[in-house]
Motif scaffolding. Structure first.
Motif, PDB file in Angstrom:
ATOM      1  N   ILE A 123       4.692  21.691 -22.607  1.00 36.65           N
ATOM      2  CA  ILE A 123       6.015  21.957 -22.040  1.00 36.65           C
ATOM      3  C   ILE A 123       6.597  20.675 -21.456  1.00 36.65           C
ATOM      4  O   ILE A 123       7.770  20.352 -21.665  1.00 36.65           O
ATOM      5  N   ALA A 178       7.843  18.412 -24.185  1.00 37.14           N
ATOM      6  CA  ALA A 178       9.109  18.889 -24.743  1.00 37.14           C
ATOM      7  C   ALA A 178      10.262  18.597 -23.795  1.00 37.14           C
ATOM      8  O   ALA A 178      11.352  18.193 -24.215  1.00 37.14           O
ATOM      9  N   PHE A 218      12.263  24.581 -17.970  1.00 37.63           N
ATOM     10  CA  PHE A 218      12.071  24.354 -19.399  1.00 37.63           C
ATOM     11  C   PHE A 218      13.105  23.381 -19.934  1.00 37.63           C
ATOM     12  O   PHE A 218      12.971  22.900 -21.060  1.00 37.63           O
ATOM     13  N   ASP A 225      15.628  28.265 -26.743  1.00 37.46           N
ATOM     14  CA  ASP A 225      14.476  27.372 -26.630  1.00 37.46           C
ATOM     15  C   ASP A 225      13.563  27.757 -25.476  1.00 37.46           C
ATOM     16  O   ASP A 225      12.345  27.592 -25.563  1.00 37.46           O
ATOM     17  N   SER A 281       9.766  28.754 -26.200  1.00 41.37           N
ATOM     18  CA  SER A 281       8.652  27.997 -25.656  1.00 41.37           C
ATOM     19  C   SER A 281       7.561  28.912 -25.114  1.00 41.37           C
ATOM     20  O   SER A 281       6.395  28.536 -25.064  1.00 41.37           O
ATOM     21  N   ASN A 320       5.300  25.009 -32.534  1.00 40.19           N
ATOM     22  CA  ASN A 320       6.012  24.898 -31.267  1.00 40.19           C
ATOM     23  C   ASN A 320       5.925  23.487 -30.713  1.00 40.19           C
ATOM     24  O   ASN A 320       6.872  22.943 -30.157  1.00 40.19           O
TER      25      ASN A 320
END
Length: 680
Positions: free
Chosen positions: A11, A14, A87, A93, A97, A677
């Motif tokens: 996470i 990203a 996030f 998205d 996630s 992912n």
């Protein structure tokens, strides 16, 4: 197969990638609050809230409204603000996630909000017609002495079955102007939005205060306020629809389940944003303005009721309600019939018309451009948007043009009927379903791998499956058993009363739930755990607690106060006593209370429409709203089955375009969830 959730490090990677790609931030935290409040506060605060209060006998509506606000609305708002902030992504998205198959929830919520703008801009255009008319000399103001003006001249309302296909050019021009304003507000993304809301949010609030003060001096204003907050009809609480309408009002008013709050908060700084405090500020502002809108409306209704009862018709004012029952007017009639009539009876009608309808335009335009901004974010965050990087103004222009063309559905004499139907299926059906699925995603899916690690996958799946079977079966029995039918002699019959059916449903629900819990507890892998530890590992809310950890640690000095840890006495007591933390109830409300309540309301809505056609409208007209709702369900289900459609086909490793398309339309194996992912 391993569980399907991104690890924390993934996470963070990203999030960092999105930051490096140049995701724009708000120029100041106050801009975010103003934008969120502007989106939440809309036309529903001024007339829909007062109308519902009146419909259900005054103060009784406030009981379910505030219960739903505190137990459902605020937790979902806090959840959306949190996942957007931490996030750093829009709805699609953010939920993707958590699990690739959940992306459809975010896509459907964005579509629902975007579809609202198709008719929302039409309502703003109605206000624009009145606003322009307010600049005429007093004797030429078109709605004075003409209480049919709205239905005859503005909306061109025609009863179903009598449609002639007449095009409404006046409202068409108004809608076109509104879409131009929306484009100018969002063409530079949050940079332009942050500047616009500094004017469009405080100005209508000041106008509303002026209107309240002026109306307070009208004869009968006090009687209007008594009917607003102090009238009591206890029988209204026994009407099941009061709870459904309370949920609809809270959702639409707070702006949740439409992707707005997630998208707006995704432009926050995740290291400094105080999410729990933002949640409370937005809720307080929205609720306060709704109550103020009620004051402004009810003071005027009391004034008009007093005039009507006194028989003051000599001044040539065509009274809108011959029975002198102004408190029973529908929501749109409050703003476009009763209020204009009142303006025509007081001094300087041009001034008060300009202020009131200008206030409506500003309140509506804030909500409208926020919903379009969400669609723009979805487009830019999609794989074509990330690959081709179109300028923000191109995306904004495209979304505005599509919305403008879709609004043509409401430009005919059938427009008001279609508006009512589509609003019913988006708000009372779609938003409730999306809210339930959002709670399911965060409460039941996010961080489920932590539960697997503690007690094993089998125990967790037995509990989860058993719970939802119990909920579905219990609700179906409680809803369907009291449905009446008629025998050969047209005598109404039912298997049992609503109270008895409720008892049967609760009994079945508890029986299956307790049984599933016992079986899951026995199947737990680690038998060295205490019974309480096993129960928490099986039934606890690990996803919401993960959100609480991120949110509650952001607003504290960890060096002085220590790290906040969930389910520890010291941390939980601090969370209960501080206004800038999420308390332990947050997780329970998301996973159990809100999710279950919204599931029940969804089934009740389906039952009601199966028994009685909404509004008595013909089936062919209702089909338009039903198709929109079906499209939302298709988005959710389709992406759940084929999650690869949301990924760049380059990830397939295929060279031929046909092979890439085939790859995208192939269901994603469980073992590839995490890999894809991470790439996305």
């Amino acid at each position: 197969h391993r569980p399907v959730t991104m690890a924390t490090k993934d996470i963070e990677v990203a999030i960092q990638e999105k930051r490096e790609d140049g995701r724009k931030n708000w120029d100041h935290p106050a801009s975010f609050i103003l934008a969120a409040v502007g989106s939440a506060v809309g036309l529903g605060n001024v007339w829909r809230f007062p109308y519902l209060v009146s419909k259900y006998g005054g103060a009784p509506f406030l009981i379910p409204y505030f219960l739903v606000l505190f137990l459902v609305g605020m937790p979902i708002l806090g959840m959306e603000l949190s996942i957007g902030t931490f996030f750093q992504a829009g709805d699609a998205d953010a939920f993707g996630s958590m699990h690739p198959r959940l992306r459809g929830i975010g896509v459907a919520s964005v579509f629902a909000g975007y579809a609202v703008t198709f008719y929302y801009t039409v309502i703003i255009a109605y206000a624009g017609v009145y606003f322009i008319g307010s600049f005429n000399p007093t004797e030429e103001i078109p709605w004075i002495n003409n209480t049919d003006y709205f239905y005859t001249n503005v909306s061109m309302y025609t009863e179903p079955g009598n449609f002639e296909g007449t095009f409404n050019w006046r409202v068409f021009i108004g809608m076109m102007i509104m879409w131009i304003f929306i484009f100018l507000a969002i063409f530079r993304s949050v940079k332009s939005t942050g500047w616009v809301v500094k004017f469009t949010v405080p100005i209508p609030l000041l106008i509303l205060v002026v209107l309240i003060i002026r109306a307070a001096f009208l004869e009968g204003a006090g009687d209007g306020l008594k009917n607003y907050l102090f009238k009591w009809d206890p029988e209204a609480l026994s009407d099941a629809s009061i709870w459904a309408n309370a949920i609809g009002q809270v959702f639409f008013s707070l702006g949740v389940c439409m992707g707005v709050m997630t998208t707006y908060s995704s432009h926050n700084n995740k290291k400094t944003t105080n999410v729990p405090l933002s949640e409370k500020l937005i809720t307080l502002s929205d609720t306060g303005i709704a109550l103020m809108g009620g004051f402004a409306i009810y003071e005027v209704l009391g004034y008009m009721q007093t005039r009507c009862l006194a028989g003051e018709e000599a001044e040539g004012v065509a009274l809108v309600n011959s029975s002198c029952d102004y408190y029973q007017l529908s929501s749109m009639s409050l703003a476009f019939v009763a209020y204009p009539e009142a303006i025509g009876t007081i001094g300087a009608p041009q001034l008060w018309g300009i202020l009131f309808f200008g206030c409506l335009i500003l309140l509506g335009i804030d909500s409208a451009f926020s919903l379009v901004e969400v669609m723009c974010t979805l487009v830019k965050d999609s794989w074509p948007g990330l690959r081709f990087r179109p300028p923000s103004w191109i995306v904004a222009l495209t979304c505005c043009l599509v919305g403008f063309l879709a609004g043509l559905l409401y430009m005919f004499d059938s427009g008001l009927v279609m508006l009512d139907i589509v609003d019913q299926y988006i708000n009372n059906w779609g938003m409730v379903l999306i809210g339930m699925l959002e709670c399911f995603a965060v409460g039941w899916v996010y961080k489920i791998d932590l539960q697997y690690q503690k007690v094993g996958k089998t125990a967790v799946l037995i509990y989860n499956t058993g719970f939802f079977i119990a909920l579905a079966l219990g609700t179906i029995l409680a809803v369907s058993l009291p449905i009446p039918w008629t025998d050969e002699s047209d005598n109404p019959l039912a298997l049992m009363s609503e109270l008895s059916a409720f008892g049967v449903g609760i009994t079945v629900f508890l029986g299956i739930w307790i049984t599933a819990t016992c079986i899951a507890t026995v199947k737990a892998l680690d038998m060295n755990m205490t019974l309480g530890q096993r129960l928490w590992a099986i039934a606890g809310w690990y996803g919401p607690d993960t959100i609480r950890v991120m949110a509650n640690n952001t607003c504290r000095d960890t060096e002085l106060e220590g790290e906040w840890r969930p389910n520890t006495w010291r941390s939980e007591i601090q969370a209960m006593l501080r206004h800038d933390c999420f308390a332990i109830t947050f997780g329970f409300l998301i996973k159990y209370f809100a999710c279950c309540l919204l599931f029940v309301i969804t089934l009740i809505n389906i039952k009601n429409d199966c028994v009685t056609r909404y509004g008595g409208y013909p089936s062919n007209l209702l089909a338009v709203g039903q198709l929109i709702f079906a499209f939302m369900v298709t988005l959710i289900a389709g992406i759940a089955i084929f999650p690869r459609v949301m990924y760049d086909p380059k990830f397939s490793g295929k060279k031929l375009e046909s092979d890439r398309i085939l790859w995208m339309l192939t269901p994603l194996p469980v073992k590839e969830h995490k890999e894809v992912n991470e790439k996305s």
